[in-house]
Write a protein that holds these residues in place. Structure first.
Motif, PDB file in Angstrom:
ATOM      1  N   ILE A 151     -39.273  12.656   5.326  1.00 55.26           N
ATOM      2  CA  ILE A 151     -39.478  13.996   5.850  1.00 55.26           C
ATOM      3  C   ILE A 151     -40.548  14.649   4.965  1.00 55.26           C
ATOM      4  O   ILE A 151     -40.412  14.657   3.749  1.00 55.26           O
ATOM      5  N   GLU A 152     -41.588  15.155   5.567  1.00 56.08           N
ATOM      6  CA  GLU A 152     -42.691  15.734   4.798  1.00 56.08           C
ATOM      7  C   GLU A 152     -42.831  17.214   5.117  1.00 56.08           C
ATOM      8  O   GLU A 152     -42.799  17.612   6.281  1.00 56.08           O
ATOM      9  N   ARG A 153     -42.965  18.025   4.071  1.00 56.14           N
ATOM     10  CA  ARG A 153     -43.136  19.464   4.233  1.00 56.14           C
ATOM     11  C   ARG A 153     -44.155  19.980   3.220  1.00 56.14           C
ATOM     12  O   ARG A 153     -44.322  19.411   2.143  1.00 56.14           O
ATOM     13  N   ASN A 154     -44.808  21.062   3.583  1.00 57.64           N
ATOM     14  CA  ASN A 154     -45.676  21.797   2.669  1.00 57.64           C
ATOM     15  C   ASN A 154     -44.866  22.958   2.108  1.00 57.64           C
ATOM     16  O   ASN A 154     -44.104  23.585   2.843  1.00 57.64           O
ATOM     17  N   VAL A 155     -45.042  23.253   0.841  1.00 54.65           N
ATOM     18  CA  VAL A 155     -44.295  24.327   0.191  1.00 54.65           C
ATOM     19  C   VAL A 155     -45.259  25.448  -0.173  1.00 54.65           C
ATOM     20  O   VAL A 155     -46.231  25.221  -0.886  1.00 54.65           O
ATOM     21  N   TYR A 156     -44.962  26.630   0.342  1.00 57.38           N
ATOM     22  CA  TYR A 156     -45.765  27.812   0.048  1.00 57.38           C
ATOM     23  C   TYR A 156     -44.915  28.820  -0.717  1.00 57.38           C
ATOM     24  O   TYR A 156     -43.726  28.989  -0.428  1.00 57.38           O
ATOM     25  N   ILE A 157     -45.526  29.497  -1.659  1.00 56.85           N
ATOM     26  CA  ILE A 157     -44.927  30.647  -2.302  1.00 56.85           C
ATOM     27  C   ILE A 157     -45.801  31.836  -1.913  1.00 56.85           C
ATOM     28  O   ILE A 157     -47.009  31.831  -2.165  1.00 56.85           O
ATOM     29  N   ASP A 158     -45.191  32.810  -1.274  1.00 57.33           N
ATOM     30  CA  ASP A 158     -45.923  33.997  -0.814  1.00 57.33           C
ATOM     31  C   ASP A 158     -47.136  33.626   0.038  1.00 57.33           C
ATOM     32  O   ASP A 158     -48.212  34.213  -0.076  1.00 57.33           O
ATOM     33  N   GLY A 159     -46.969  32.626   0.890  1.00 53.98           N
ATOM     34  CA  GLY A 159     -48.013  32.247   1.834  1.00 53.98           C
ATOM     35  C   GLY A 159     -49.125  31.387   1.280  1.00 53.98           C
ATOM     36  O   GLY A 159     -50.096  31.114   1.982  1.00 53.98           O
ATOM     37  N   GLU A 160     -49.014  30.931   0.031  1.00 53.55           N
ATOM     38  CA  GLU A 160     -50.076  30.125  -0.572  1.00 53.55           C
ATOM     39  C   GLU A 160     -49.498  28.903  -1.271  1.00 53.55           C
ATOM     40  O   GLU A 160     -48.382  28.936  -1.768  1.00 53.55           O
ATOM     41  N   TYR A 161     -50.331  27.847  -1.335  1.00 52.00           N
ATOM     42  CA  TYR A 161     -49.981  26.708  -2.172  1.00 52.00           C
ATOM     43  C   TYR A 161     -50.194  27.113  -3.620  1.00 52.00           C
ATOM     44  O   TYR A 161     -51.312  27.501  -3.989  1.00 52.00           O
ATOM     45  N   PRO A 162     -49.196  27.000  -4.477  1.00 53.58           N
ATOM     46  CA  PRO A 162     -49.435  27.311  -5.881  1.00 53.58           C
ATOM     47  C   PRO A 162     -50.295  26.247  -6.566  1.00 53.58           C
ATOM     48  O   PRO A 162     -50.995  26.528  -7.533  1.00 53.58           O
ATOM     49  N   PHE A 163     -50.253  25.007  -6.042  1.00 54.09           N
ATOM     50  CA  PHE A 163     -51.032  23.883  -6.569  1.00 54.09           C
ATOM     51  C   PHE A 163     -51.109  22.826  -5.486  1.00 54.09           C
ATOM     52  O   PHE A 163     -50.342  22.856  -4.511  1.00 54.09           O
ATOM     53  N   VAL A 197     -44.970  17.461   0.233  1.00 53.99           N
ATOM     54  CA  VAL A 197     -43.831  16.954  -0.541  1.00 53.99           C
ATOM     55  C   VAL A 197     -42.916  16.188   0.408  1.00 53.99           C
ATOM     56  O   VAL A 197     -42.879  16.459   1.605  1.00 53.99           O
ATOM     57  N   GLU A 198     -42.219  15.211  -0.124  1.00 55.69           N
ATOM     58  CA  GLU A 198     -41.406  14.345   0.726  1.00 55.69           C
ATOM     59  C   GLU A 198     -39.938  14.415   0.353  1.00 55.69           C
ATOM     60  O   GLU A 198     -39.588  14.525  -0.820  1.00 55.69           O
ATOM     61  N   PHE A 199     -39.118  14.331   1.389  1.00 62.48           N
ATOM     62  CA  PHE A 199     -37.669  14.236   1.235  1.00 62.48           C
ATOM     63  C   PHE A 199     -37.247  12.927   1.885  1.00 62.48           C
ATOM     64  O   PHE A 199     -37.614  12.650   3.029  1.00 62.48           O
ATOM     65  N   THR A 200     -36.527  12.120   1.140  1.00 64.28           N
ATOM     66  CA  THR A 200     -36.198  10.771   1.622  1.00 64.28           C
ATOM     67  C   THR A 200     -35.106  10.785   2.671  1.00 64.28           C
ATOM     68  O   THR A 200     -34.291  11.695   2.756  1.00 64.28           O
ATOM     69  N   ARG A 201     -35.115   9.743   3.442  1.00 65.95           N
ATOM     70  CA  ARG A 201     -34.053   9.479   4.416  1.00 65.95           C
ATOM     71  C   ARG A 201     -33.085   8.477   3.795  1.00 65.95           C
ATOM     72  O   ARG A 201     -33.377   7.885   2.761  1.00 65.95           O
ATOM     73  N   VAL A 202     -31.953   8.265   4.425  1.00 67.30           N
ATOM     74  CA  VAL A 202     -30.935   7.357   3.904  1.00 67.30           C
ATOM     75  C   VAL A 202     -30.818   6.172   4.860  1.00 67.30           C
ATOM     76  O   VAL A 202     -30.720   6.349   6.078  1.00 67.30           O
ATOM     77  N   TYR A 203     -30.826   4.963   4.291  1.00 64.93           N
ATOM     78  CA  TYR A 203     -30.737   3.742   5.092  1.00 64.93           C
ATOM     79  C   TYR A 203     -29.603   2.866   4.578  1.00 64.93           C
ATOM     80  O   TYR A 203     -29.218   2.934   3.414  1.00 64.93           O
ATOM     81  N   ALA A 204     -29.100   2.042   5.468  1.00 63.38           N
ATOM     82  CA  ALA A 204     -28.054   1.086   5.105  1.00 63.38           C
ATOM     83  C   ALA A 204     -28.297  -0.212   5.868  1.00 63.38           C
ATOM     84  O   ALA A 204     -29.039  -0.237   6.856  1.00 63.38           O
ATOM     85  N   ASP A 205     -27.673  -1.287   5.409  1.00 65.21           N
ATOM     86  CA  ASP A 205     -27.776  -2.555   6.122  1.00 65.21           C
ATOM     87  C   ASP A 205     -27.129  -2.412   7.490  1.00 65.21           C
ATOM     88  O   ASP A 205     -26.039  -1.852   7.616  1.00 65.21           O
ATOM     89  N   GLU A 206     -27.818  -2.933   8.499  1.00 68.24           N
ATOM     90  CA  GLU A 206     -27.283  -2.857   9.862  1.00 68.24           C
ATOM     91  C   GLU A 206     -25.977  -3.639   9.968  1.00 68.24           C
ATOM     92  O   GLU A 206     -24.996  -3.158  10.503  1.00 68.24           O
ATOM     93  N   VAL A 207     -25.985  -4.833   9.445  1.00 67.85           N
ATOM     94  CA  VAL A 207     -24.791  -5.687   9.464  1.00 67.85           C
ATOM     95  C   VAL A 207     -24.667  -6.308   8.075  1.00 67.85           C
ATOM     96  O   VAL A 207     -25.646  -6.847   7.549  1.00 67.85           O
ATOM     97  N   PRO A 208     -23.498  -6.213   7.475  1.00 69.65           N
ATOM     98  CA  PRO A 208     -23.349  -6.871   6.172  1.00 69.65           C
ATOM     99  C   PRO A 208     -23.649  -8.365   6.292  1.00 69.65           C
ATOM    100  O   PRO A 208     -23.410  -8.979   7.326  1.00 69.65           O
ATOM    101  N   ASN A 209     -24.149  -8.951   5.233  1.00 67.21           N
ATOM    102  CA  ASN A 209     -24.524 -10.351   5.232  1.00 67.21           C
ATOM    103  C   ASN A 209     -23.367 -11.169   4.638  1.00 67.21           C
ATOM    104  O   ASN A 209     -23.285 -11.322   3.425  1.00 67.21           O
ATOM    105  N   PRO A 210     -22.490 -11.710   5.488  1.00 67.40           N
ATOM    106  CA  PRO A 210     -21.330 -12.444   4.975  1.00 67.40           C
ATOM    107  C   PRO A 210     -21.684 -13.816   4.396  1.00 67.40           C
ATOM    108  O   PRO A 210     -20.916 -14.373   3.625  1.00 67.40           O
ATOM    109  N   SER A 211     -22.862 -14.353   4.747  1.00 64.52           N
ATOM    110  CA  SER A 211     -23.198 -15.705   4.301  1.00 64.52           C
ATOM    111  C   SER A 211     -23.597 -15.756   2.835  1.00 64.52           C
ATOM    112  O   SER A 211     -23.541 -16.811   2.223  1.00 64.52           O
ATOM    113  N   GLY A 212     -24.024 -14.618   2.294  1.00 61.65           N
ATOM    114  CA  GLY A 212     -24.473 -14.604   0.907  1.00 61.65           C
ATOM    115  C   GLY A 212     -25.881 -15.139   0.724  1.00 61.65           C
ATOM    116  O   GLY A 212     -26.374 -15.208  -0.391  1.00 61.65           O
ATOM    117  N   LEU A 213     -26.543 -15.523   1.811  1.00 64.51           N
ATOM    118  CA  LEU A 213     -27.909 -16.008   1.718  1.00 64.51           C
ATOM    119  C   LEU A 213     -28.845 -14.844   1.387  1.00 64.51           C
ATOM    120  O   LEU A 213     -28.511 -13.683   1.588  1.00 64.51           O
TER     121      LEU A 213
END
Length: 160
Positions: A83-95, A101-117
């Protein structure tokens, strides 16, 4: 202005330990109230924006200083990228690094791997609550970006 130049203006005594609590609904600016909706996910309320909208809150700073921004967000299904956003303070980029700036997403294994491979299972996005600080998307500055706020009223905006 690059963050390294911005932050070099301040010393250790400028870092502020105070916490500015932002009320999700009450502190929304008038424009933001018309552009966003408040929805509930997993028992908590959150602000929901479209891909084109921005959201802004009014801040009341009691003591001038450097502040970090901590965000709690819910990861609704996206396009596989952070997730990407721009951050403004009082309508301006301070730097420059406040842009994209990025906010991460959360991922997981679709199916657990029972074989251990050592093959990699597909990753699926998991909708969940995440708490994170506003950080430099390129990873040059850690742990979190600091923003100098003077005493008084300010506006914090997140924009796509």
């Amino acid at each position: 202005t690059r963050y390294v130049s911005y932050i070099s203006r301040y010393g250790a005594s400028d870092y502020n330990q105070d916490v500015i609590e932002v009320d999700l609904e009450k502190d929304l600016t008038a424009d933001a109230k018309n552009a966003v909706s408040i929805q509930e996910y997993d028992g908590k309320k959150t602000v929901v924006t479209s891909d084109e909208d921005s959201v802004a809150w009014n801040l009341n700073v009691k003591k001038a200083g450097l502040y970090t921004i901590q965000v709690e967000y819910y990861t609704i299904e996206g396009y596989g990228s952070n997730i990407e956003r721009n951050v403004y303070i009082d309508g301006e980029y301070p730097f420059d690094e406040a842009e994209g700036v990025e906010f991460t997403r959360v991922y997981a294994d679709e199916v657990p791997n029972p074989s251990g491979l050592l093959n990699r299972p597909n990753q699926i996005e998991k909708n969940s609550w995440v708490v994170a600080y506003v950080t430099d998307a390129m990873g040059y500055y850690t742990p979190a970006l600091s923003f100098y706020l003077t005493e008084g009223k300010h506006t914090l905006t997140f924009e796509l």
